[in-house]
Design an enzyme around this catalytic site. Structure first.
Site, PDB file in Angstrom:
ATOM      1  N   PRO A 171    -112.225  43.308 -35.062  1.00 24.73           N
ATOM      2  CA  PRO A 171    -111.238  43.931 -35.965  1.00 24.73           C
ATOM      3  C   PRO A 171    -109.923  44.213 -35.258  1.00 24.73           C
ATOM      4  CG  PRO A 171    -113.326  45.118 -36.024  1.00 24.73           C
ATOM      5  CD  PRO A 171    -113.398  44.193 -34.858  1.00 24.73           C
ATOM      6  N   TYR A 172    -108.869  44.292 -36.081  1.00 27.89           N
ATOM      7  CA  TYR A 172    -107.568  44.702 -35.583  1.00 27.89           C
ATOM      8  C   TYR A 172    -107.103  45.888 -36.424  1.00 27.89           C
ATOM      9  CZ  TYR A 172    -102.621  44.981 -34.745  1.00 27.89           C
ATOM     10  OH  TYR A 172    -101.377  45.473 -34.439  1.00 27.89           O
TER      11      TYR A 172
END
Lengths: 68, 68, 68, 68, 68, 68
Positions: free
Chosen positions: E2-3
Site C-alpha cells: 500500500p501507499y
C-alpha cells in the site's frame, strides 16, 4: 482537518466494505491519538488500484503475483 | 500551467457530464482571474470516489448518509 | 465534502496570501454552485512547486521561462 | 524508494496491459539511471482518467477530441 | 504494497519527528492488521501544509485559527 | 496530456537541478514512445520529501538510513 489517501490493490485483492470502514476508523483514531486532530474534520479516501496499474520492482503486480 | 485535482463522491452522487464541464471551466477561469494563469495549459482532473471509499468523522459516507 | 488540490508554480511566481485566500473561496463557491456541496466540509490544499521541479514539454519551467 | 503516479486518459484511449508494463519498467529504469534508486522499492501507479473528467484549456477532453 | 499519503497542517502545528514516526508505524500496523499487507513494502509519506495553503469552509486555516 | 508526479527523498538525498531536468525529459519521452503522447502537453511535477516524512517498513527513512 487532516486529509489521508490510502492506495491498495483492487480487483481480487480489493478490501471489503467492512475492511474499508475499519481503515477509515483506524486512521482517524490514529490522528486523534498522535496529533489530537478532531475526528469530525478528518477526511480519508481509499483508491483501489488495478493490479495491471500498480508496479513495484519494475513490473506490474499482475506479473509479480504469477510467480509467487 | 496549474494542475488541479477535484475529488467528489461518485455513485448516486456523481456529477453529470455537464456539471463536470462547468467545474473544469470554473476552476480554469478562477486561476486566470486570480493568478493570470494561461487557460491553455491549465489541467484539471476529477475523481469520483465511491461512498464506501470516502470517510469523514471516522465513518464512511455510506454510513453517514443512512443517518441523515 | 469535496477535496481539491491546486498545484501552481512557487518561488518568484508564488501566489500571495490574499490570492491563496481567493482561490480557496472561489473553488469552494464553485462546488457549492455547481454541485450544491456544503462549504463547511469542502477542503482545499494549495501546493507551490519550485520551477526546477515542474516540467512541461520535456523541460523544466526554469528553462522555459529563460526563453520567453 | 521513489513513488510515481502517472495519469493518462482512459476509455477508448486507455493504455493496453503491455503498454502499462512498459511505462512501469521505463520509469523504474529512469529512476535507477538518473538517481541510482533501487528498482526493488520503486512503486508506480497508473490512473486512467475518463475523458469527461479531464480538462485542459477550460474544456473536457471529450469536447476537445470532437473538434480535432 | 500500500501507499499512504497523510496531509496535516504545518508551521506552528507541524508534528514532531517522534509524532511522524508514530503515524508511520501506526498506519503501517493498521494495514497489516486489517488487510494483512506486508509492512516491508508499505510506503507512507507525510505532507506538512502551510496554514495559508489549507482551506476549509471557504477560508484559510490561518483565518479560521484567528477566530477560535 | 499526461500528468506525472514523482516523489523522491529530499534533504541530503535531493536530486540536483540537472537530475530533475533529466527525470522530466526522460518521463516525457517515455510517454511519447510508449503511448504517442504529445510532449508539449505532458506535465511532470517532482516532490522532494523530507526523510523524516517518508516511511517504509513501518519506520522513517531517517531511522532506516542510520542502520545501513
Amino acid at each position: 482537518m487532516p486529509y489521508v489517501n490510502i492506495k491498495v490493490t483492487g480487483g481480487s485483492e480489493a478490501p471489503s466494505k467492512e475492511q474499508k470502514a475499519k481503515l477509515i476508523k483506524g486512521v482517524t483514531d490514529l490522528l486523534a491519538d498522535v496529533l489530537h486532530k478532531n475526528p469530525a474534520t478528518t477526511v480519508v479516501t481509499i483508491d483501489e488500484v488495478d493490479m495491471d496499474n500498480w508496479g513495484i520492482g519494475g513490473e506490474t503486480v499482475t506479473e509479480r503475483r504469477k510467480r509467487s
